[in-house]
Design an enzyme around this catalytic site. Structure first.
Site, PDB file in Angstrom:
ATOM      1  N   LYS A  28       0.839  -1.096  -0.103  1.00  0.00           N
ATOM      2  CA  LYS A  28      -0.019   0.098  -0.002  1.00  0.00           C
ATOM      3  C   LYS A  28       0.930   1.214  -0.081  1.00  0.00           C
ATOM      4  O   LYS A  28       0.572   2.398  -0.824  1.00  0.00           O
ATOM      5  CB  LYS A  28      -1.209  -0.064   1.564  1.00  0.00           C
ATOM      6  N   SER A  29       1.935   1.311   0.901  1.00  0.00           N
ATOM      7  CA  SER A  29       2.777   2.597   0.982  1.00  0.00           C
ATOM      8  C   SER A  29       3.373   2.552  -0.555  1.00  0.00           C
ATOM      9  O   SER A  29       3.348   3.973  -0.810  1.00  0.00           O
ATOM     10  CB  SER A  29       3.862   2.335   1.872  1.00  0.00           C
ATOM     11  N   ARG A  33       2.770   5.797  -3.318  1.00  0.00           N
ATOM     12  CA  ARG A  33       4.185   6.780  -3.608  1.00  0.00           C
ATOM     13  C   ARG A  33       4.275   6.635  -5.043  1.00  0.00           C
ATOM     14  O   ARG A  33       4.708   7.534  -5.715  1.00  0.00           O
ATOM     15  CB  ARG A  33       5.162   6.420  -2.962  1.00  0.00           C
ATOM     16  N   ARG A 129      -9.006  12.291  12.290  1.00  0.00           N
ATOM     17  CA  ARG A 129      -7.489  11.777  12.608  1.00  0.00           C
ATOM     18  C   ARG A 129      -6.792  13.292  12.395  1.00  0.00           C
ATOM     19  O   ARG A 129      -7.153  14.248  11.771  1.00  0.00           O
ATOM     20  CB  ARG A 129      -7.129  10.915  11.556  1.00  0.00           C
ATOM     21  N   SER A 174       6.694   8.975  12.371  1.00  0.00           N
ATOM     22  CA  SER A 174       5.673   9.103  11.331  1.00  0.00           C
ATOM     23  C   SER A 174       6.231   9.147   9.937  1.00  0.00           C
ATOM     24  O   SER A 174       6.735  10.156   9.580  1.00  0.00           O
ATOM     25  CB  SER A 174       4.512  10.063  11.575  1.00  0.00           C
ATOM     26  N   GLN A 176       4.380   9.112   7.289  1.00  0.00           N
ATOM     27  CA  GLN A 176       3.561  10.149   6.574  1.00  0.00           C
ATOM     28  C   GLN A 176       3.871  11.460   6.739  1.00  0.00           C
ATOM     29  O   GLN A 176       4.078  12.269   5.674  1.00  0.00           O
ATOM     30  CB  GLN A 176       2.152  10.008   7.091  1.00  0.00           C
ATOM     31  N   ASP A 327       1.775  -1.112  12.083  1.00  0.00           N
ATOM     32  CA  ASP A 327       0.605  -1.632  11.352  1.00  0.00           C
ATOM     33  C   ASP A 327       0.157  -2.838  11.967  1.00  0.00           C
ATOM     34  O   ASP A 327      -0.936  -3.508  11.609  1.00  0.00           O
ATOM     35  CB  ASP A 327       0.378  -1.357   9.794  1.00  0.00           C
ATOM     36  N   ARG A 358      -6.558   1.868  17.809  1.00  0.00           N
ATOM     37  CA  ARG A 358      -6.187   0.376  17.641  1.00  0.00           C
ATOM     38  C   ARG A 358      -6.242  -0.332  19.002  1.00  0.00           C
ATOM     39  O   ARG A 358      -6.475  -1.451  18.999  1.00  0.00           O
ATOM     40  CB  ARG A 358      -5.153   0.301  16.722  1.00  0.00           C
ATOM     41  N   ARG A 403      -7.400  -3.096   9.428  1.00  0.00           N
ATOM     42  CA  ARG A 403      -6.957  -4.081  10.066  1.00  0.00           C
ATOM     43  C   ARG A 403      -7.452  -4.463  11.472  1.00  0.00           C
ATOM     44  O   ARG A 403      -7.165  -5.806  11.885  1.00  0.00           O
ATOM     45  CB  ARG A 403      -5.408  -3.369  10.582  1.00  0.00           C
TER      46      ARG A 403
END
Ligand code: S3P
Length: 450
Positions: A28-29, A33, A129, A174, A176, A327, A358, A403
């Site tokens: 996914k990451s 990108r 978020r 992070s 991100q 994750d 989570r 998840r």
């Protein structure tokens, strides 16, 4: 509620041994990108093995809105005709990033140093978020942001017309945030420097180098110091997206807890910034082996073999490993329920600001299923009951979090009574073939509760 439709209740029942090969989808990451860096290059980037999960499809749509030509050629083959660094057009509509924190934060970075405005929104999970962690450093480049209270989406960013380069110490571990700053630095003159105390996934750095940017990482006492030279011309690439180690965690962990299982998950990335779960599981006594170790597309990969592991024990998971398995804690907490003794997981404050809180989501479901869980602001401890002893028999809320949904469904494969989730819809954000893939291994996951 799922982000893109009615809730899809699902139930997982105890099953016989899982066996076979699990071809999990693309990372996914790296998929996000690939689309974003393709859009920031001049010319055509081709991508194979793109994850066609909803999160990534939302990023593809966003890149079109910023002026790139993004084409789906079928079978995971995509192309992006990019507009170059600084070439983004102003979108005509609100950019809806759905459930994806990675999508929205990286795209915010990519547009922050262009003289355009864009308004971002998402689903009920994403709109809760924190975004200030990204808009604060973007303000240093000269980008303004106005959103809801607490730095929440929907939010409008006004990109810097005359950006300046930035030196930024990332205050939370992070990838991100780091990536948003680096992507913004692309269109600022001079050198942008990002410093992270703890190593987080480094796909942005690796891929920027691959697209021809001048970028270097130095490990110092301060941490990793990443220096990017601004205003490069990014050169289009051919990208083969490796399989997602975070998705691989679900069939691999299922194999560890279902008696008699033997599952092969081919071509799993062993990038050390992503591989913490597998190290942890081995320390717990998991029968996990890497076969056929090799390098593909600049990343170390191997075929991961996971077999039923009857003697799992609880361990102390080192806090400094958290970023490399951030994750994977939800599914780790499931495996920990089938181990003997306590698994203590410190240094995980970031888990509270993911697609859901989570720690809270898993602790609530695990407790209802008969497992003892203690938790604090940045830690949690699961006291495992050992194989065959976990009661189950409850319906858990997935809180719009893929998840969480997959973790409880994996759990139901080995509990005494079935485990259900109120909504498996979000699974489509990252692992759209979860149900057929698990069914082919021998799992019994059904749509409908009870
Ligand atoms: C990601 C970074 C991590 C991770 C997310 C993907 C990325 O988030 O949880 O699933 O692709 O950069 P943070 O940067 O918030 O840790």
């Amino acid at each position: 509620m799922s982000s893109h439709g009615d809730p899809i209740p699902m139930t997982s029942l105890a099953c016989g041994a899982l066996s076979g090969t699990a071809d999990v989808p693309g990372d996914k990451s790296i998929s996000h990108r690939s689309l974003i860096l393709g859009a920031l290059s001049v010319g055509e980037t081709t991508i194979t093995g793109l994850l066609e999960g909803q999160d990534v499809l939302d990023t593809a749509r966003a890149m079109r809105a910023f002026g790139a030509e993004v084409t789906d050629h079928g079978g995971g083959n995509w192309s992006v005709h990019g507009v170059g660094v600084g070439g983004f057009a102003e979108p005509e509509q609100v950019i809806d990033c759905g459930n994806s924190g990675t999508g929205v934060r990286l795209i915010m970075g990519a547009m922050a140093t262009s003289p355009i405005s864009a308004t971002f929104t998402g689903d009920a999970s994403l709109n809760k978020r924190p975004m200030a962690r990204v808009t604060d450093p973007l303000a240093l480049f000269g980008c303004a942001a106005v959103g809801r209270a607490g730095g929440r989406l929907p939010m409008t960013l006004v990109g810097a017309a005359d950006p300046v380069p930035v030196r930024y110490v990332v205050p939370v571990p992070s990838a991100q945030v780091k990536s948003a700053v680096l992507l913004a630095g692309l269109n600022a003159p001079g050198e942008t420097v990002v410093i992270e105390a703890e190593a987080t996934r480094d796909h942005t750095e690796r891929m920027l180098a691959g697209f021809g940017a001048e970028i270097s990482t130095e490990v110092t006492d301060e941490g990793r110091v990443i220096t990017l030279k601004g205003q490069p011309e990014l050169v289009p690439q051919h990208i083969e997206v490796p399989r997602d180690p975070s998705s691989a965690a679900f069939p691999a962990c299922a194999a560890l807890i279902v008696p008699g299982s033997d599952v092969l998950v081919p071509t799993i990335g062993l990038n050390p910034t992503r591989a913490g779960l597998y190290e942890t599981l081995r320390e717990m006594g998991a029968d996990l082996t890497y076969e056929n170790l090799r390098e593909e597309g600049g990343e170390p990969v191997a075929d991961l073999r996971a077999r039923f592991s009857p003697d799992l024990v609880g361990i102390e998971v080192p806090a400094d490993r958290a970023a490399s398995m951030i994750d994977e804690y939800p599914v780790l907490s499931v495996v920990a329920s089938f181990a003997r003794g306590k698994t203590h997981m410190p240094g995980v404050k970031e888990l509270r600001v993911k697609e859901s809180d989570r720690i809270d989501a898993m602790a609530t479901g695990l407790r209802a299923a008969g497992v003892t869980v203690e938790d604090g602001p940045d830690w949690w401890t699961v006291t495992g009951l050992g194989h065959g002893n976990v009661p189950g028999g409850v319906t858990c809320a997935s809180h719009l979090d893929h998840r969480i949904a997959m973790s409880f469904l994996v759990m139901g494969m080995a509990t005494q009574k079935p485990m259900s989730v109120d909504d498996g819809g979000p699974i489509a954000t990252s692992f759209p073939i979860f149900e057929p893939l698990m069914a082919a291994l021998g799992a019994d996951v059904r749509r409908s509760a009870g």
